[in-house]
Motif scaffolding. Structure first.
Motif, PDB file in Angstrom:
ATOM      1  N   ASP A 160      32.894  12.596  51.395  1.00 41.83           N
ATOM      2  CA  ASP A 160      34.237  13.186  51.482  1.00 41.83           C
ATOM      3  C   ASP A 160      34.373  13.840  52.852  1.00 41.83           C
ATOM      4  N   SER A 161      34.836  13.054  53.830  1.00 40.23           N
ATOM      5  CA  SER A 161      34.807  13.536  55.214  1.00 40.23           C
ATOM      6  C   SER A 161      35.674  14.777  55.419  1.00 40.23           C
ATOM      7  N   ALA A 162      36.729  14.945  54.592  1.00 37.20           N
ATOM      8  CA  ALA A 162      37.595  16.122  54.749  1.00 37.20           C
ATOM      9  C   ALA A 162      36.845  17.393  54.354  1.00 37.20           C
ATOM     10  N   GLN A 163      35.870  17.250  53.499  1.00 39.68           N
ATOM     11  CA  GLN A 163      35.122  18.418  53.013  1.00 39.68           C
ATOM     12  C   GLN A 163      33.672  18.365  53.475  1.00 39.68           C
ATOM     13  N   ASP A 164      33.471  17.804  54.678  1.00 38.78           N
ATOM     14  CA  ASP A 164      32.108  17.709  55.203  1.00 38.78           C
ATOM     15  C   ASP A 164      32.096  18.101  56.681  1.00 38.78           C
ATOM     16  N   PHE A 165      30.913  18.327  57.225  1.00 38.25           N
ATOM     17  CA  PHE A 165      30.779  18.624  58.658  1.00 38.25           C
ATOM     18  C   PHE A 165      31.230  17.411  59.472  1.00 38.25           C
ATOM     19  N   GLN A 166      31.883  17.670  60.604  1.00 39.75           N
ATOM     20  CA  GLN A 166      32.271  16.544  61.459  1.00 39.75           C
ATOM     21  C   GLN A 166      31.022  15.838  61.975  1.00 39.75           C
ATOM     22  N   SER A 167      29.998  16.609  62.283  1.00 38.02           N
ATOM     23  CA  SER A 167      28.720  16.030  62.715  1.00 38.02           C
ATOM     24  C   SER A 167      27.596  16.977  62.307  1.00 38.02           C
ATOM     25  N   LEU A 168      26.490  16.370  61.898  1.00 37.44           N
ATOM     26  CA  LEU A 168      25.307  17.188  61.580  1.00 37.44           C
ATOM     27  C   LEU A 168      24.199  16.958  62.609  1.00 37.44           C
ATOM     28  N   ASP A 169      24.596  16.435  63.773  1.00 37.99           N
ATOM     29  CA  ASP A 169      23.588  16.119  64.803  1.00 37.99           C
ATOM     30  C   ASP A 169      22.829  17.358  65.273  1.00 37.99           C
ATOM     31  N   PHE A 170      23.481  18.525  65.145  1.00 37.10           N
ATOM     32  CA  PHE A 170      22.780  19.759  65.551  1.00 37.10           C
ATOM     33  C   PHE A 170      21.482  19.947  64.769  1.00 37.10           C
ATOM     34  N   MET A 171      21.425  19.369  63.581  1.00 39.22           N
ATOM     35  CA  MET A 171      20.222  19.553  62.757  1.00 39.22           C
ATOM     36  C   MET A 171      19.002  18.868  63.364  1.00 39.22           C
TER      37      MET A 171
END
Ligand SMILES: NC(=O)c1ccc[n+]([C@@H]2O[C@H](COP(=O)([O-])OP(=O)(O)OC[C@H]3O[C@@H](n4cnc5c(N)ncnc54)[C@H](OP(=O)(O)O)[C@@H]3O)[C@@H](O)[C@H]2O)c1
Length: 307
Positions: free
Chosen positions: A213-224
């Motif tokens: 559910d992209s509306a209710q998710d982080f735009q990117s989790l690459d920081f992880m």
């Protein structure tokens, strides 16, 4: 003890809105059984603005206590006769007991997550924390982590002013603390992630899991990918959030919101009943929690017409 449904049965309400995601009524009732209490916890949807009316009803019904979730944790405070100091400061009360008509409130979310993270760390450092989110649950978690050794906080939140307000509150409470705040942009998150001992996901994002559910998710989790290998990734949600899935992929040690709720139970049972629970009872509660999560999924699938 089984519930006797007599005049001695202690009546508890679990209130919030929305309540569809809440799994804790089943766990609370299991805990009552385990500590041998003739007590019953009933979940009720109470909308924002309805607290005064609800409290009148609870007193009329001689309720023994109230378990609270969103959006009432701060709103309840003006109705309390007594409130634990940290819960008042961070505006987050999730348990109320009613004694001789007096309402006594306490906030136990912080200790639930703090204890969970400390257990996972197994004596490792908790000094540097990335706190994602600045809502009702974030402050108590930060304050509890401070008590367990955290001193350096990076707070990332969609509304930066809320992160800054929380940072200011933490600095007022704890003099030897360092706080830096920013938004949920990748640039801030990546820079903040680099040297952290703990990353705590405190928003309502990512509940559906990665890519659901992209509306209710982080735009990117690459920081992880920047979090060091020893970093503990903690999420207030459960069971398979996008944040946790990325942490698993990266081989980080993880803890989730189910254990945050379970590790509160020790304090919850002490607060409401003066009862001490054992490790074995906690494992029984874990089983009840898994059953409740499965029931939640079945209900959701029925609502979507999938079964
Ligand atoms: N496991 C447990 O025991 C436990 C206990 C308590 C709470 N929780 C869960 O923790 C979550 C947060 O609770 P809370 O009481 O802190 O809620 P809250 O006060 O409403 O705060 C919500 C947080 O999520 C952020 N957020 C919401 N929607 C967003 C979006 N679309 N994009 C980016 N950020 C968004 C908010 O950012 P803004 O400030 O920008 O709005 C805020 O930081 C809830 O889902 C709740 O169910 C779990």
């Amino acid at each position: 003890m089984r519930v006797k449904f007599n005049l001695d049965t202690k009546l508890y309400f679990l209130i919030g809105d929305p309540m569809e995601h809440s799994c804790t009524a089943l766990v609370n009732n299991r805990m009552f059984e385990l500590v041998n209490e003739n007590a019953l916890c009933v979940p009720v949807t109470v909308k924002k603005g309805q607290l005064a009316e609800f409290i009148r009803a609870a007193k009329l019904l001689h309720a023994a206590g109230i378990y609270l979730t969103m959006p009432h944790k701060g709103d309840i405070i003006p109705f309390l006769d007594e409130c634990e100091e940290s819960a008042r400061v961070f505006h987050s009360v999730n348990h109320v007991k009613i004694v001789d008509g007096r309402l006594i409130g306490i906030g136990l979310d912080g200790v639930g997550m703090g204890r969970t993270i400390e257990k996972a760390a197994g004596g490792g450092s908790l000094e540097k924390v990335l706190l994602i989110g600045a809502g009702a649950v974030a402050g108590p978690i930060a304050a509890d982590l401070y008590r367990r050794g955290a001193r350096d906080f990076k707070i990332a939140n969609r509304t930066v002013q809320k992160a800054e307000a929380l940072g200011k509150l933490l600095e007022e409470q704890f003099q030897d603390i360092r706080v830096e705040c920013g938004g949920l942009e990748e640039s801030f998150l990546c820079a903040a992630a680099a040297d952290r001992d703990v990353a705590v996901q405190c928003t309502s994002l990512g509940l559906g899991g990665a890519g659901k559910d992209s509306a209710q998710d982080f735009q990117s989790l690459d920081f992880m990918d920047r979090l060091p290998g020893h970093c503990i990734a903690a999420d207030v949600l459960y069971p398979k959030t996008s944040f946790l899935q990325r942490a698993w992929k990266n081989g980080l040690k993880t803890v989730d919101g189910m254990w945050m709720a379970l590790n509160q139970q020790e304090e919850v049972m002490r607060f409401h009943f003066g009862a001490d629970i054992t490790e074995r009872e906690l494992l029984e509660a874990e089983e009840a929690f898994h059953a409740a999560v499965t029931m939640r999924e079945v209900r959701a699938r029925r609502r979507r017409g999938e079964m």
